[in-house]
Design an enzyme around this catalytic site. Sequence first.
Site, mmCIF file in Angstrom:
data_model
loop_
_atom_site.group_PDB
_atom_site.id
_atom_site.type_symbol
_atom_site.label_atom_id
_atom_site.label_comp_id
_atom_site.label_asym_id
_atom_site.label_seq_id
_atom_site.Cartn_x
_atom_site.Cartn_y
_atom_site.Cartn_z
ATOM 1 N N SER A 128 0.808 -1.218 0.000
ATOM 2 C CA SER A 128 0.000 0.000 0.000
ATOM 3 C C SER A 128 0.841 1.268 0.000
ATOM 4 O O SER A 128 0.327 2.359 -0.230
ATOM 5 C CB SER A 128 -0.955 0.022 1.204
ATOM 6 N N LYS A 164 0.777 4.478 6.918
ATOM 7 C CA LYS A 164 0.076 5.394 6.016
ATOM 8 C C LYS A 164 0.531 6.838 6.286
ATOM 9 O O LYS A 164 1.137 7.129 7.305
ATOM 10 C CB LYS A 164 -1.451 5.307 6.224
#
Length: 216
Positions: A128, A164
Site C-alpha cells: 500500500s 500510512k
Amino acid sequence: MSKLTNKQQQFYDTLISYIRKYFRWPTYKELADRLGFSSENSVTQYYDALVSKQFLKKDSQGNYTFTNPADVWIHENGHRQPTSIPIVGEITAGSMQEAIEADLGEVTIGDFFPNASNVFALRVKGDSMKDLGISTGDKVILSKTDLRDGDVGAVLYDGNTTLKRAHIRTTGIRLEPANPAYDDIIIKPGEFEEVTVLGKYLGHITDEGLVKSPFR
C-alpha cells in the site's frame, strides 16, 4: 576453552542471535521464555557455565561480555557483519586539494539516528506504500514520536496496524496509502481514542540499503 554441551551451545547461539537483532543483551526473562526454561535460575546456571568455559566474562558489577566479540558479528558465511563505517580521510567540497588519508573515527548508528534509543523497525507486509518505494520485506525505521499533519507513520486502529500518511484535522483523521489501488482509511473524531501512534516514519531498509525519508 572447553567445548560446550549441545544445550550450552544453544544458549550461546540464542544470546548471539538476540544481540545481532536488538543490539542489546536480553533480560533473564526473555532468555527463559525463548529457551523454554521454567525458572530464570536456569539462565544464571548457563551464564555461569559459559563463564567457566571462558566463552563469556563477568565483571565486578555482574555485567557479561564475550571473550571473543567477533563471535557476535561474524556470520556463518565467514563475512564480518560491520557495526560501524570507518572514516578514512578528508575530501574537499571547495577547491581541489590533495587527498588526505587518516583514521578519523567511525560512523555509527547514532550518527544516522541521533535519538537512536527512541528508534525501532518493523518489517513491511503489503504494497500500500509502494509509491514511496516501500515494498514487502523492507524494514521501516520509526521514531517513537507523535505524528503531525502530513507525516507518514505506523498506527494501531481497531486492533490492526498500518503504515500510512496521516492527514489530521479536528473533523477527523485520514490515513492515505501511497498506492491508488487502496482506499483511504477515515477515522471520525469520536474514534480518536481508538488510534495509537506507533511511530513516525524515518526511512526504510531495502536489499540495497537505507532509504531516508524525504519528509521532515
